[in-house]
Design an enzyme around this catalytic site. Sequence first.
Site, PDB file in Angstrom:
ATOM      1  N   THR A  72      62.450  38.322  69.455  1.00  0.00           N
ATOM      2  CA  THR A  72      62.316  38.954  67.994  1.00  0.00           C
ATOM      3  C   THR A  72      61.653  39.361  67.073  1.00  0.00           C
ATOM      4  O   THR A  72      61.893  40.833  66.960  1.00  0.00           O
ATOM      5  CB  THR A  72      63.866  37.987  67.254  1.00  0.00           C
ATOM      6  OG1 THR A  72      64.765  37.921  68.269  1.00  0.00           O
ATOM      7  CG2 THR A  72      64.651  39.400  66.460  1.00  0.00           C
ATOM      8  N   LYS A 115      73.088  28.620  62.273  1.00  0.00           N
ATOM      9  CA  LYS A 115      74.376  30.117  61.684  1.00  0.00           C
ATOM     10  C   LYS A 115      75.657  29.136  61.213  1.00  0.00           C
ATOM     11  O   LYS A 115      76.326  30.870  60.551  1.00  0.00           O
ATOM     12  CB  LYS A 115      74.454  30.829  63.411  1.00  0.00           C
ATOM     13  CG  LYS A 115      73.609  31.375  64.061  1.00  0.00           C
ATOM     14  CD  LYS A 115      73.653  32.161  65.946  1.00  0.00           C
ATOM     15  CE  LYS A 115      72.572  32.933  65.732  1.00  0.00           C
ATOM     16  NZ  LYS A 115      73.098  33.019  67.393  1.00  0.00           N
ATOM     17  N   ASP A 166      75.082  39.642  66.424  1.00  0.00           N
ATOM     18  CA  ASP A 166      75.469  38.947  68.141  1.00  0.00           C
ATOM     19  C   ASP A 166      76.402  39.658  68.856  1.00  0.00           C
ATOM     20  O   ASP A 166      76.517  40.290  69.966  1.00  0.00           O
ATOM     21  CB  ASP A 166      75.471  37.469  67.897  1.00  0.00           C
ATOM     22  CG  ASP A 166      74.114  36.526  67.513  1.00  0.00           C
ATOM     23  OD1 ASP A 166      73.038  37.263  68.151  1.00  0.00           O
ATOM     24  OD2 ASP A 166      74.257  35.785  66.926  1.00  0.00           O
ATOM     25  N   ALA A 205      81.585  27.949  76.062  1.00  0.00           N
ATOM     26  CA  ALA A 205      82.374  27.999  74.393  1.00  0.00           C
ATOM     27  C   ALA A 205      82.025  28.177  73.230  1.00  0.00           C
ATOM     28  O   ALA A 205      82.283  27.158  72.042  1.00  0.00           O
ATOM     29  CB  ALA A 205      83.819  27.190  74.253  1.00  0.00           C
TER      30      ALA A 205
HETATM   31  O1  SKM Z   1      71.255  36.223  67.175  1.00  0.00           O
HETATM   32  C1  SKM Z   1      69.983  35.507  67.571  1.00  0.00           C
HETATM   33  C2  SKM Z   1      68.343  36.538  66.581  1.00  0.00           C
HETATM   34  O2  SKM Z   1      69.472  36.972  65.562  1.00  0.00           O
HETATM   35  C3  SKM Z   1      67.711  36.149  67.219  1.00  0.00           C
HETATM   36  C4  SKM Z   1      67.053  34.598  68.041  1.00  0.00           C
HETATM   37  C5  SKM Z   1      66.107  34.707  68.826  1.00  0.00           C
HETATM   38  O3  SKM Z   1      65.210  35.640  68.695  1.00  0.00           O
HETATM   39  O4  SKM Z   1      65.630  34.323  69.141  1.00  0.00           O
HETATM   40  C6  SKM Z   1      68.285  34.392  68.795  1.00  0.00           C
HETATM   41  C7  SKM Z   1      69.425  34.854  68.400  1.00  0.00           C
HETATM   42  O5  SKM Z   1      69.884  33.625  67.907  1.00  0.00           O
END
Ligand code: SKM
Length: 280
Positions: free
Chosen positions: A19, A73, A109, A134
């Site tokens: 990311t 989260k 997401d 789930a």
């Molecule tokens: O929802 C995404 C999060 O925004 C970024 C991410 C990551 O970079 O590993 C994983 C997901 O949970």
Amino acid sequence: LVRPLKAGLIGAGIQASLTPAMHMAEGAAQGLSYQYELIDLQALGATEGDLPRLLADAQTRGLAGLNITHPCKQAVIAHLDELAPDARRLGAVNTVVLKGGRRYGHNTDWWGFAEGFRRGLPDADLSAAVQLGAGGAGVATAYAGLSLGLRQLAVFDREPERAEALAEMLAPLFPEAEITAGTDLAAAMREAAGLIHATPTGMAKYPGLPLDADFLAPRHWVAEIVYFPLETALLKEARRRGCRTLDGGGMAVFQAVGAFRLFTGLEPDAARMLEHFKAM
Ligand code: SKM
């Protein structure tokens, strides 16, 4: 004129996340001086209990926003000022916008999965699908599938209570759809037009197939969330059997597309972000 911008990701064991690279490359392409940092609970010896301090620190240092991943989260929600309706319904936040001293929670997401699906499996038969998994990701993919118009969804999980809880949570949100916790996977696959795979099976750490390969028939579409590796055993097997497939890259990229838009107020070039992701 270069506009400086800072953002980050909070989670545990996130050193391999793609990311930051996706956000910074898109930022650079749009003329931003964009720093996206990892706030790794594991590396910091921190826990979810440190969220208040980490959020306050991000605000003090002027971050425009934070992505939030496992295991935070749900826990982060108690520390936010406002929630977007979808984040509230899902009970999960992966994107926090920091603005004017306030914290706004979003969930990109589910939209990420939906957007990847729309592009990668256009006119897929949405009459009935099976979902495996789930957990956190499964909540988002099921919500996405139903938002796209799935009329029947059978959810399976190794822990049946999790599948039941997800079906119960979604049923009132999508009253026209038939959402069940599945019991007989072979029978459900015979009725289904497609399969959503939302467990970690297929990642390097959890090799193998998440279901008996003989349950796959050529009429099934198969949508995967695992993106490391992009080509999982499931996708390979599904294609070998003539199924249309969608890899996990779409969800990974489009959750970042959504977050980039929220952090910067700029429209990201999704095709460019997808290309960059595939080149990494
Ligand atoms: O929802 C995404 C999060 O925004 C970024 C991410 C990551 O970079 O590993 C994983 C997901 O949970």
